[in-house]
Design a protein around this motif. Structure first.
Motif, PDB file in Angstrom:
ATOM      1  N   HIS A 113       0.818  -1.218   0.000  1.00 59.71           N
ATOM      2  CA  HIS A 113       0.000   0.000   0.000  1.00 59.71           C
ATOM      3  C   HIS A 113       0.848   1.263   0.000  1.00 59.71           C
ATOM      4  O   HIS A 113       0.366   2.333  -0.321  1.00 59.71           O
ATOM      5  CB  HIS A 113      -0.915   0.000   1.227  1.00 59.71           C
ATOM      6  CG  HIS A 113      -1.742  -1.238   1.305  1.00 59.71           C
ATOM      7  ND1 HIS A 113      -1.286  -2.400   1.891  1.00 59.71           N
ATOM      8  CD2 HIS A 113      -2.984  -1.511   0.833  1.00 59.71           C
ATOM      9  CE1 HIS A 113      -2.209  -3.342   1.800  1.00 59.71           C
ATOM     10  NE2 HIS A 113      -3.258  -2.818   1.152  1.00 59.71           N
ATOM     11  N   MET A 114       2.117   1.122   0.423  1.00 60.51           N
ATOM     12  CA  MET A 114       3.009   2.289   0.452  1.00 60.51           C
ATOM     13  C   MET A 114       4.330   1.881  -0.166  1.00 60.51           C
ATOM     14  O   MET A 114       4.733   0.705  -0.089  1.00 60.51           O
ATOM     15  CB  MET A 114       3.271   2.725   1.896  1.00 60.51           C
ATOM     16  CG  MET A 114       2.081   3.286   2.610  1.00 60.51           C
ATOM     17  SD  MET A 114       2.562   3.727   4.289  1.00 60.51           S
ATOM     18  CE  MET A 114       2.930   2.155   5.004  1.00 60.51           C
ATOM     19  N   ARG A 115       5.001   2.887  -0.705  1.00 60.15           N
ATOM     20  CA  ARG A 115       6.299   2.604  -1.311  1.00 60.15           C
ATOM     21  C   ARG A 115       7.331   3.575  -0.724  1.00 60.15           C
ATOM     22  O   ARG A 115       7.144   4.795  -0.763  1.00 60.15           O
ATOM     23  CB  ARG A 115       6.181   2.813  -2.826  1.00 60.15           C
ATOM     24  CG  ARG A 115       7.492   2.683  -3.537  1.00 60.15           C
ATOM     25  CD  ARG A 115       7.266   2.879  -5.026  1.00 60.15           C
ATOM     26  NE  ARG A 115       8.519   2.784  -5.731  1.00 60.15           N
ATOM     27  CZ  ARG A 115       8.634   2.412  -6.975  1.00 60.15           C
ATOM     28  NH1 ARG A 115       7.546   2.100  -7.675  1.00 60.15           N
ATOM     29  NH2 ARG A 115       9.804   2.371  -7.548  1.00 60.15           N
ATOM     30  N   LEU A 116       8.396   2.990  -0.190  1.00 62.72           N
ATOM     31  CA  LEU A 116       9.488   3.822   0.351  1.00 62.72           C
ATOM     32  C   LEU A 116      10.655   3.702  -0.623  1.00 62.72           C
ATOM     33  O   LEU A 116      11.263   2.642  -0.748  1.00 62.72           O
ATOM     34  CB  LEU A 116       9.897   3.299   1.738  1.00 62.72           C
ATOM     35  CG  LEU A 116      11.087   3.987   2.398  1.00 62.72           C
ATOM     36  CD1 LEU A 116      10.775   5.444   2.716  1.00 62.72           C
ATOM     37  CD2 LEU A 116      11.485   3.246   3.680  1.00 62.72           C
ATOM     38  N   ASP A 117      10.940   4.781  -1.301  1.00 62.11           N
ATOM     39  CA  ASP A 117      12.003   4.777  -2.303  1.00 62.11           C
ATOM     40  C   ASP A 117      13.241   5.391  -1.673  1.00 62.11           C
ATOM     41  O   ASP A 117      13.216   6.572  -1.320  1.00 62.11           O
ATOM     42  CB  ASP A 117      11.547   5.652  -3.485  1.00 62.11           C
ATOM     43  CG  ASP A 117      11.684   4.897  -4.769  1.00 62.11           C
ATOM     44  OD1 ASP A 117      12.624   4.102  -4.881  1.00 62.11           O
ATOM     45  OD2 ASP A 117      10.825   5.108  -5.660  1.00 62.11           O
ATOM     46  N   LEU A 142       8.332   8.737   0.318  1.00 62.76           N
ATOM     47  CA  LEU A 142       7.322   7.778   0.779  1.00 62.76           C
ATOM     48  C   LEU A 142       6.011   8.125   0.087  1.00 62.76           C
ATOM     49  O   LEU A 142       5.469   9.219   0.271  1.00 62.76           O
ATOM     50  CB  LEU A 142       7.182   7.902   2.298  1.00 62.76           C
ATOM     51  CG  LEU A 142       6.236   6.932   2.976  1.00 62.76           C
ATOM     52  CD1 LEU A 142       6.696   5.497   2.835  1.00 62.76           C
ATOM     53  CD2 LEU A 142       6.124   7.281   4.471  1.00 62.76           C
ATOM     54  N   THR A 143       5.506   7.200  -0.731  1.00 66.37           N
ATOM     55  CA  THR A 143       4.295   7.516  -1.499  1.00 66.37           C
ATOM     56  C   THR A 143       3.284   6.379  -1.381  1.00 66.37           C
ATOM     57  O   THR A 143       3.676   5.214  -1.276  1.00 66.37           O
ATOM     58  CB  THR A 143       4.640   7.697  -2.996  1.00 66.37           C
ATOM     59  OG1 THR A 143       5.494   6.626  -3.389  1.00 66.37           O
ATOM     60  CG2 THR A 143       5.334   9.014  -3.266  1.00 66.37           C
ATOM     61  N   PRO A 144       1.991   6.720  -1.418  1.00 63.98           N
ATOM     62  CA  PRO A 144       0.993   5.647  -1.401  1.00 63.98           C
ATOM     63  C   PRO A 144       0.966   4.938  -2.757  1.00 63.98           C
ATOM     64  O   PRO A 144       1.267   5.553  -3.779  1.00 63.98           O
ATOM     65  CB  PRO A 144      -0.326   6.375  -1.138  1.00 63.98           C
ATOM     66  CG  PRO A 144      -0.052   7.816  -1.346  1.00 63.98           C
ATOM     67  CD  PRO A 144       1.406   8.060  -1.409  1.00 63.98           C
ATOM     68  N   ILE A 145       0.623   3.661  -2.743  1.00 67.71           N
ATOM     69  CA  ILE A 145       0.512   2.922  -4.009  1.00 67.71           C
ATOM     70  C   ILE A 145      -0.974   2.830  -4.346  1.00 67.71           C
ATOM     71  O   ILE A 145      -1.755   2.290  -3.548  1.00 67.71           O
ATOM     72  CB  ILE A 145       1.110   1.509  -3.876  1.00 67.71           C
ATOM     73  CG1 ILE A 145       2.607   1.614  -3.510  1.00 67.71           C
ATOM     74  CG2 ILE A 145       0.924   0.705  -5.155  1.00 67.71           C
ATOM     75  CD1 ILE A 145       3.243   0.283  -3.165  1.00 67.71           C
ATOM     76  N   PRO A 146      -1.367   3.366  -5.475  1.00 68.31           N
ATOM     77  CA  PRO A 146      -2.786   3.302  -5.815  1.00 68.31           C
ATOM     78  C   PRO A 146      -3.230   1.857  -6.007  1.00 68.31           C
ATOM     79  O   PRO A 146      -2.459   1.040  -6.512  1.00 68.31           O
ATOM     80  CB  PRO A 146      -2.876   4.072  -7.144  1.00 68.31           C
ATOM     81  CG  PRO A 146      -1.482   4.383  -7.568  1.00 68.31           C
ATOM     82  CD  PRO A 146      -0.538   3.985  -6.498  1.00 68.31           C
TER      83      PRO A 146
END
Ligand SMILES: Nc1ncnc2c1ncn2[C@@H]1O[C@H](COP(=O)(O)OP(=O)(O)OP(=O)(O)O)[C@@H](O)[C@H]1O
Length: 622
Positions: A602-606, A615-619
């Motif tokens: 649900h989230m992506r930590l790049d 840190l972005t949410p994953i649609p």
């Protein structure tokens, strides 16, 4: 293609040897001296022995050995008197007394032989008991919490495995031989001093005491370098063994690389260092040996010089020739035995130097564990069992030495049901973030909260253990259920079969049974134990990763930390394992380079270079 046909891009002098882990303790000067530090460490060894679960047995063993030694000394005394009696009987040509003396002689010799064998056995058994107690204590302290991990990761003590398997054994056996000798020495020295005094006057024992002090001072002077060499030899032995173990462990890779020449060079270099230290040790021990030998041979001369004084002063003028021979023989025995007892004490110095070396190695490991426990205690880390989330607040992730900052001001909150995927280029610090989130590494700044008992780890290189298939799937075993109830476990054969099928290992039981020649309907299919080597042969690296995933499904933790744990799987197998984990209600914190895994998170930590991150949410993908 043979490895020698490669043209290396960068040519460099390959100083092909294993660099031992940094041993800070080894460099800190007076680690090996026979002094207060050694006494403190020995005291600690004895404190552990007496506080062990077998103190009674060890105490009884010591007591029995001491009593046995005293009894044996009485027998040896009678054996030592026999020559003097023979001088008298033969000097007087007393045939009537000769045969009974001969019989007595045989009985005493038999008793002395039995006593010596019994004492050797007793000392060896005591050594085994001490080894058991010391090793059990070390296991209890070292294989607990994060002590072993921190010890290995910090690398401040070399070869902890060797300290446990070898150094403790040598320490125990040396102590078991030296202890009875040292304990009994005061009694025997007192007794033979009195005897010597009565035969040769006060000058006799005085001369022997001066002789002993001179011997002890000479020995003391040559001991410290020996202790240092014993320590170094143990360390190099450990490094040598490490080199050989690597060849066994990575035999296939080395064979694929045709790397045998390089490995042989490295193994020879490690051997060379062991041999170098051994020669240095032997050279140092030569001087100690020389001193002890000269002093023991000189003893005979001293004994005759001692009895010469009263003889020449006329004390024994009234004695017949045979009586005088008997007195000289008896005095030679008494003073020689007194000298022998002193030389035994001096000889123990050599063993004492070994003991000091082994003691330093064993207790250093305990001291390292103490330091780690103190550190943890001071940090006062505690789990918050009710807080079902992994939270990092303003965390700086850096390497343990603190030299390299990998991520700055990381704030992330992983709540149950919202999985996190960590991505980024190689070496940017993804695994390091996992280590910090799991609590293996402490954050250089900021704070991490993690429900440790609700966490399960799936590494890239699956950890395969010895034991049955049931144990393999349920590793690390029953202890894991500390927060029992939250970890739903399945145990029956049918449940395990379902687990295996969920990770694509439905055929595994059949393969195991056919590999071992057992029948397909083997009722022990899940419970027959096998060594690690068997499992590593039966399971390919991809299948080992599947076993690892099956374990997570077995335990059903709230959170699973996945560090490229499906890297060896084909994409269909990877997808079905991720789906199975998600279906089991496990929240994932994964590291992967594969875009196909986005949909399970649900989230992506790049992680970005220079400690940056996004840190972005994953649609949600329909
Ligand atoms: N125990 C350690 N001691 C010192 N430095 C370490 C340690 N472990 C890792 N590092 C350093 O930290 C950096 C990041 O390592 P890490 O394994 O976290 O990277 P990664 O992003 O997981 O790499 P990869 O994608 O190749 O698996 C590396 O440059 C490495 O040199």
């Amino acid at each position: 293609m043979h490895a020698s046909t490669f043209q290396p891009l960068v040519s460099h002098d390959s100083e092909d040897h294993y660099t031992p882990p940094l041993d800070k303790n080894a460099n800190s000067g007076n680690q090996y001296a026979v002094g207060m530090l050694m006494l403190r460490r020995l005291y600690r060894i004895f404190a552990v022995l007496l506080a062990s679960r077998t103190p009674k047995r060890i105490g009884l063993g010591c007591g029995a050995l001491l009593v046995g030694k005293l009894a044996a000394e009485v027998v040896f005394y009678y054996a030592g008197r026999l020559p003097s009696e023979f001088y008298k009987v033969l000097g007087d040509k007393d045939l009537k007394a000769f045969f009974p003396l001969l019989l007595r002689c045989m009985a005493v010799v038999a008793a002395a032989g039995t006593a010596r064998a019994a004492l050797d056995y007793g000392a060896a058994a005591l050594g085994v008991m001490m080894r058991s107690a010391l090793t059990t204590y070390t296991h209890k302290r070292y294989i607990r919490g994060r002590a072993f991990y921190e010890t290995v990761a910090r690398g401040t003590v070399d070869n902890p495995d060797q300290r446990i398997t070898q150094d403790i054994e040598r320490l125990s056996s040396s102590m078991a031989t030296i202890l009875p000798e040292l304990l009994i020495a005061p009694f025997l020295i007192a007794y033979y001093t009195v005897r010597c005094w009565s035969m040769a006057g006060p000058l006799g024992p005085l001369a022997i005491y001066v002789y002993f002090v001179a011997g002890a001072l000479c020995t003391r002077a040559v001991m410290p370098p020996i202790i240092r060499r014993v320590y170094q030899q143990e360390r190099e032995e450990g490094n040598f063994r490490f080199q050989e173990i690597r060849i066994t462990e990575f035999a296939e890779s080395i064979a694929f690389f045709a790397g045998e020449d390089r490995e042989r060079t490295a193994a020879d270099a490690a051997l060379g260092r062991v041999i170098g230290v051994q020669h240095a040790l032997l050279r140092k021990q030569f001087w100690l040996g020389l001193i002890t030998q000269v002093f023991s041979y000189l003893g005979a001369t001293v004994s005759y010089a001692i009895i010469a004084v009263p003889i020449f002063l006329g004390k024994y003028d009234a004695k017949t020739g045979s009586e005088l021979s008997s007195i000289i023989s008896m005095n030679a025995f008494v003073s020689m035995y007194l000298i022998y007892r002193f030389s035994v004490v001096i000889e123990q110095a050599k063993k004492l130097s070994d003991i000091a070396g082994y003691t330093a190695r064993v207790v250093q490991l305990w001291e390292e564990v103490d330091r780690i426990e103190d550190m943890e205690h001071n940090l006062g880390e505690e789990d918050d069992e009710d807080d079902m989330r992994i939270v990092a607040e303003n965390v700086t992730v850096s390497t343990p030495s603190g030299e390299q900052v990998l991520v700055s001001a990381l704030t992330v909150d992983v709540v149950a049901g919202r999985s996190l995927l960590i991505t980024g280029p190689n070496g940017v610090g993804k695994t390091s973030v996992l280590r910090t989130l799991c609590g293996l590494w402490r954050p250089a700044a900021g704070s991490v909260r993690v429900p440790r008992h609700e966490l399960f780890f799936l590494p890239q290189a699956a950890y395969i253990v010895s034991g049955s298939l049931r144990e393999q799937l349920s590793y690390p075993g029953h202890q894991r259920g500390q927060s029992s109830g939250s970890l739903a476990r399945v145990c029956g054969d049918a449940d395990l079969a379902r687990l295996l099928s969920a990770v694509g290992l439905a055929q595994l039981v059949g393969r195991i049974t056919s590999a071992t020649g057992a029948s397909a309907a083997d009722h022990l299919a899940y419970d027959r134990p096998y060594p690690v080597s068997f499992w590593l042969k039966v399971l390919s690296p991809g299948e080992q990763q599947k076993v690892s995933a099956a374990r997570a499904l077995f335990w059903r933790p709230r959170f699973a930390i996945l560090d490229e744990c499906t890297s060896a799987l084909d994409s269909a197998a990877e997808a079905s394992i991720y789906q199975a984990l998600v279906d089991a209600g496990i929240t994932l914190v994964s590291v992967s380079h594969r875009q196909s895994l986005l949909k399970y998170h649900h989230m992506r930590l790049d992680l970005l270079p220079q400690g940056q991150y996004s840190l972005t949410p994953i649609p949600a993908i329909a």
